[in-house]
Design an enzyme around this catalytic site. Structure first.
Site, PDB file in Angstrom:
ATOM      1  N   CYS A 128      38.487  37.399  40.368  1.00  0.00           N
ATOM      2  CA  CYS A 128      40.004  37.795  39.932  1.00  0.00           C
ATOM      3  C   CYS A 128      40.636  37.484  38.636  1.00  0.00           C
ATOM      4  CB  CYS A 128      40.696  37.160  40.890  1.00  0.00           C
ATOM      5  SG  CYS A 128      42.195  36.616  40.617  1.00  0.00           S
ATOM      6  N   CYS A 154      41.566  44.395  37.020  1.00  0.00           N
ATOM      7  CA  CYS A 154      42.091  43.685  37.902  1.00  0.00           C
ATOM      8  C   CYS A 154      41.134  44.246  39.367  1.00  0.00           C
ATOM      9  CB  CYS A 154      43.665  43.887  38.492  1.00  0.00           C
ATOM     10  SG  CYS A 154      43.886  42.837  40.322  1.00  0.00           S
TER      11      CYS A 154
END
Ligand code: DGL
Length: 262
Positions: free
Chosen positions: A73, A184
């Site tokens: 992440c 992302c």
């Protein structure tokens, strides 16, 4: 040799795009995927909050006996990786950063776009990387509005997804960028739609999944903690959210494996 699993953590389902590359490159390694789910999305949250979630995630993965943690992440990496490394100095922890460096090295138009969450784009880590590699490269920072929610709600193939991708990516077509960095881990699930929009415009879409898997492989070898050749690996899934959500993670991973075997 070490048969313990590698822990992979994300705010939700996005880290499965990293999990996929780990599975591809390191099929003998067991993987324990922890998708928070309960606190997702992280993108608009404060650094302190994200540090708390990331700490809880690593603690949970350590109770499962993992030998390494991959923070799959970008947002949690930018907010918490220094903190996690300080707290667990013995644990190899790999983070994710938008692929700004390879994009800057390869751009011919000297203009790139980075799509990421609001938190990542504002972070010191992103600004540091961008200023190190993007000296003479213009970097457009673009938030993928609604992208994370779409992936979490398994709506990647919907009209909503198409609309969201068009509204973010179409304006870039006239900007002269030749690289779009997916910063992302949720965004690679929208990659086919993004590629549909940029087709014919000589724009390359780049994400960090493969590079991170290579880094993990290198670290396993360096610390001599890789599983042996032929090890029967196990895949498991955890969440801080509901059992229903955990099953969704499992199903999404299953469909990734099916795609990979085609
Ligand atoms: N998948 C995450 C990332 O790579 C974060 C998405 C979110 O929770 O906002 O940034």
């Amino acid at each position: 040799m070490n048969r313990a699993a590698i822990g992979v953590y994300d705010s939700g389902m996005g880290g499965l795009s990293v999990w996929r590359e780990l599975r591809r490159l390191l099929p003998c390694e067991s993987l324990i995927y922890l998708g928070d789910g309960k606190n997702c999305p992280y993108g608009g949250r404060s650094r302190e909050e994200i540090i708390g979630f990331a700490e809880a995630a690593v603690e949970r993965l350590l109770t499962e006996g993992v030998k390494m943690v991959v923070v799959g992440c970008n947002t949690a990496t930018t907010a918490a990786i220094d903190h996690l490394r300080q707290r667990w100095p013995e644990l190899p922890i790999v983070g994710l950063e938008p692929a700004v460096k390879p994009a800057c090295l390869a751009t011919r138009s000297r203009k790139i776009a980075v799509l990421a969450t609001e938190h990542s784009l504002k972070s010191d880590m992103f600004l540091r990387t961008a200023s190190r590699y993007a000296d003479d490269v213009e970097v457009l920072k673009v938030v993928g509005r609604d992208f994370v929610e779409i992936v979490e709600e398994s709506e990647e193939h919907s009209e909503r997804a198409e609309r969201a991708v068009r509204s973010v990516v179409e304006p870039l077509l006239t900007e002269g960028v030749d690289k779009i960095v997916l910063g992302c881990t949720h965004y690679p699930f929208l990659r086919p739609l993004i590629e549909d929009v940029v087709v014919g415009h000589d724009i390359e879409v780049i994400d960090s999944g493969e590079a991170v898997a290579r880094r993990v492989k290198w670290l396993l070898e360096r610390y001599d903690i890789a599983a042996e050749e032929g090890n029967e690996s196990h895949l498991s899934f955890l969440t801080f959210h509901t059992e229903e959500y955990r099953l969704l993670l499992e199903r999404k991973a299953q469909s990734i494996l099916e795609q990979m075997s085609k």
